[in-house]
Every structure is written in structure tokens, then in C-alpha cells.
Design an enzyme around this catalytic site. Structure first.
Site, short mmCIF file in Angstrom:
data_model
loop_
_atom_site.label_atom_id
_atom_site.label_comp_id
_atom_site.label_asym_id
_atom_site.label_seq_id
_atom_site.Cartn_x
_atom_site.Cartn_y
_atom_site.Cartn_z
N LYS A 70 0.80 -1.09 -0.04
CA LYS A 70 -0.02 -0.10 -0.05
C LYS A 70 0.93 1.36 -0.04
O LYS A 70 0.37 2.48 -0.86
CB LYS A 70 -0.89 -0.17 1.11
CG LYS A 70 -1.86 -1.02 0.98
CD LYS A 70 -2.93 -1.12 2.20
CE LYS A 70 -3.65 -2.32 2.32
NZ LYS A 70 -4.71 -2.47 3.72
N ASP A 74 -11.42 2.97 4.12
CA ASP A 74 -11.62 1.46 3.81
C ASP A 74 -12.87 1.37 3.93
O ASP A 74 -13.61 0.31 3.29
CB ASP A 74 -11.11 0.65 5.04
CG ASP A 74 -9.62 0.04 4.71
OD1 ASP A 74 -9.39 -0.11 3.57
OD2 ASP A 74 -8.95 -0.28 5.62
N GLN A 123 -4.59 -1.80 9.52
CA GLN A 123 -4.28 -3.14 8.91
C GLN A 123 -4.93 -4.14 9.92
O GLN A 123 -4.55 -4.39 11.04
CB GLN A 123 -2.74 -3.37 8.86
CG GLN A 123 -2.45 -4.63 7.73
CD GLN A 123 -3.32 -4.53 6.26
OE1 GLN A 123 -3.28 -3.49 5.65
NE2 GLN A 123 -3.83 -5.41 5.79
#
Length: 352
Positions: free
Chosen positions: A112, A179, A156
Site C-alpha cells: 500500500k 476503507d 491493517q
């Protein structure tokens, strides 16, 4: 209110049959949370292995090129980031929070970060030890929430089991939840006429793969295998917003093969390699395999290879199109994360 049928009574209570969910009298009804059970998927070891050469009958399967689709998305993002920098001297910023030393999580954070660099987005990384406290994570998130150079925050997953994942995720500012995990985001996605600030990345990636491949969603019968907060649930909701008729298959579903075999579109993310066999799939269906599972393979230098939830060899020649694993859904998911970060920065700077 008058009672009627099973369980209706003069005490004014409400019931749904003798074993219904709603309680009677003054008792407090059980919460929905009390119904929650973990989805534990058990591979069907007796599943019939069908070689694609035996079932293809000359049918051609298109392998959807996720990397090419992701590159197209990133190219547009990079152009917009460049335009923003030239116009107002600002760049989007994405903060990544890593807890512990899981190799897969470390790899994803690295990928990422590299993706951010590739399109001009500034990345910030905070690493915390496996045994960190909830307060320590919440403090990091709070600082990023207040940081005006940070427009997106990614935690994460998974987190260590001693941490309250839902509480921590919901502490991310709604305006920076790129997200798309916040409860409000999922709620707005579920309700027609509502617009979430961000479409959850995995769900958006699924529809991008389909639409950019010229695959119609409206009116199609879709089956989503898995109901996780990250993939299954938001994907099923987004497919409904695209007017598909959606069924969800989970670990407690009876006859999942039969339900799946009636679908025009199949989306999977259960974490069981090759669980979906060729005899689960309707001829001409489209498969988006969002699983990524490590399987031991002595022929590979690392000792492992990555495979999906769908047996690719069996699906090939049966379905009309399928995403490979790797290089199918994964690159597009990361591209949608970058896209959401760009949108967040545009909102923050009121840049159009």
C-alpha cells in the site's frame, strides 16, 4: 396491543411463536449479538474434482486482468493528484497503522505504501507492538484524526485478539475512513437513497472488475460466498444497489453448491483454498475470486503459492469470466483505497 396466534397474551407482551426471538412480559429480549456465531468453513474433502478438459465442451473462459484495470484506475488518480499539487500545492495523505509482526500484514502495508508513492499520495506508517494496549492505538488514531495532512486512515487487519476491533475501527474519523468500515458507512450503503462518504474498497473493487470488463450487473442473480465486514457484507449491499438479486452463502447455509450453481455472478472470500469446485458453477457464470490463501508448494522457492477460494482449473472452461489469484482482485482493491484517499483530500481542501 392485542395478542394473537402463538404466544399472544393479555399481558401485552409480544412473541414470535414459542421459540421466537421477541420475549414476552417484562423480560428483556435477547440482543442480535447473542445470535452471532463465527463462520468456520470446513473444506469439502469429498468434493468431486472435475477436470476442465472434461467439461469445457469448447467453452472459452476470459481471465479478467485485474492488474490492467488497476493500472487504469491509478493512472487517473495520479493525474488528479498532479493537478491538485499544481493548483493548490497540496497532496493527499494516507496513514497506515500496523500492529504486530504478521508477515502478511507487513507485506500489505508495504504494498500500500508503494502504491501511494506510485500515484503521488503521501504515506504515513505507525507500527505498534503485538502487545500494545487499546489506548495506545486509540491515541495514534486520534493524532491522525487531527492531522490535517492525513486524509485517510487504514488500520491493517486482523488485530491481535485482545483488542476490540470494532471499537477501534469506529474511532477513525468518518471523513477519513477510506476503507469504508465505519458502521455509518455500511448503514448508508444498505439504505436506498443514501450515499456513504466512501464505498468500501473490496465492494467497489468487485463492481469495478465487473463493469470495466463489460459485465452487466442489473437484473443478474448474484451469490456472495462469505459475509465478512470487509468483503461479503458490503459487496452484497453494493451489488443490490446495482440492482442484482443477491443471495449470501455462509458457513451455516444448507446446500451451498446448489445455491451457487444458480448464480450468474459468484463472489467469494472465505479463506479456504479451492473450496468452490467446478460443479458449483453454472456454465457461463462470472466469478470474482477475492480469496488469497497460502498453500504449501515445494516447487516454489518460498515454499508457498497463493491460491483463491475457487478451483481455477475446474472453473476454467465452465465460466465465461474469472479473476485469477493473484493479480485479479488484489490490485484493484488497493487502487480503490487510493481513489477513496484522493476523494477524502478533495473534500478536505474543497478542491474540484
Amino acid at each position: 396491543m392485542q395478542g394473537g396466534g402463538d404466544g399472544g397474551g393479555s399481558d401485552g407482551g409480544v412473541a414470535l411463536g414459542k421459540k421466537g426471538f421477541l420475549s414476552t412480559g417484562n423480560r428483556i429480549p435477547p440482543t442480535l449479538h447473542s445470535l452471532d456465531l463465527p463462520d468456520v468453513w470446513i473444506p469439502n474433502t469429498n468434493g468431486r474434482f472435475i477436470l476442465s478438459s472434461n467439461i469445457s465442451n469448447g467453452h472459452t473462459t476470459t481471465v479478467i486482468d485485474g492488474k490492467s484495470i488497476a493500472d487504469d484506475i491509478r493512472s487517473g488518480i495520479a493525474e488528479e493528484v498532479f493537478r491538485m499539487k499544481n493548483a493548490i500545492g497540496k497532496l493527499p495523505g494516507l496513514a497506515l497503522i500496523l500492529v504486530g509482526k504478521r508477515r502478511d500484514s507487513q507485506t500489505l502495508v508495504r504494498v500500500k505504501t508503494e502504491a501511494c508513492n506510485g500515484v503521488g499520495i503521501t504515506s504515513f506508517v505507525a507500527e505498534l507492538p503485538e502487545d500494545c494496549t487499546e489506548d495506545e492505538i486509540l491515541n495514534v488514531i486520534s493524532n491522525y484524526n487531527e492531522n490535517q495532512s492525513v486524509h485517510g486512515i487504514v488500520l491493517q487487519l486482523p488485530l491481535p485478539p485482545h483488542l476490540d476491533e470494532e471499537k477501534i475501527l469506529n474511532s477513525v474519523s468518518l471523513e477519513k475512513d477510506v476503507d469504508g468500515f465505519n458502521s455509518a458507512t455500511i448503514g448508508n450503503l444498505a439504505l436506498g437513497g443514501r450515499e456513504p462518504l466512501f464505498i468500501p474498497c473490496c465492494a467497489k473493487a468487485c463492481t469495478e472488475l465487473l463493469l470495466r470488463s463489460g459485465i452487466e450487473i442489473m437484473g443478474k442473480r448474484a451469490v456472495v460466498i462469505g459475509r465478512s465486514m470487509i468483503v461479503g457484507l458490503p459487496t452484497s449491499l453494493l451489488l443490490q444497489r446495482h440492482h442484482a438479486t443477491v443471495s449470501i452463502v455462509h458457513a451455516f447455509t444448507k446446500n451451498p453448491e446448489q445455491i451457487t450453481s444458480e448464480a450468474d455472478i459468484v463472489v467469494t472470500d472465505v479463506g479456504v483454498p479451492n473450496m468452490v469446485r467446478g460443479n458449483w458453477l453454472k456454465r457461463g457464470a462470472v466469478v470474482v475470486d477475492m480469496g488469497a490463501n497460502l498453500v504449501k508448494d515445494a516447487s516454489v522457492k518460498s515454499g508457498y503459492r497463493v491460491t483463491g477460494d475457487v478451483c481455477f482449473e475446474e472453473a476454467n472452461g465452465v465460466v465465461s469470466a474469472i479473476t485469477p489469484v493473484p493479480f485479479g482482485a488484489g490490485p484493484v482493491i488497493i487502487s480503490t483505497l487510493l481513489f477513496n484517499t484522493l476523494i477524502a483530500a478533495k473534500r478536505a481542501y474543497r478542491f474540484t
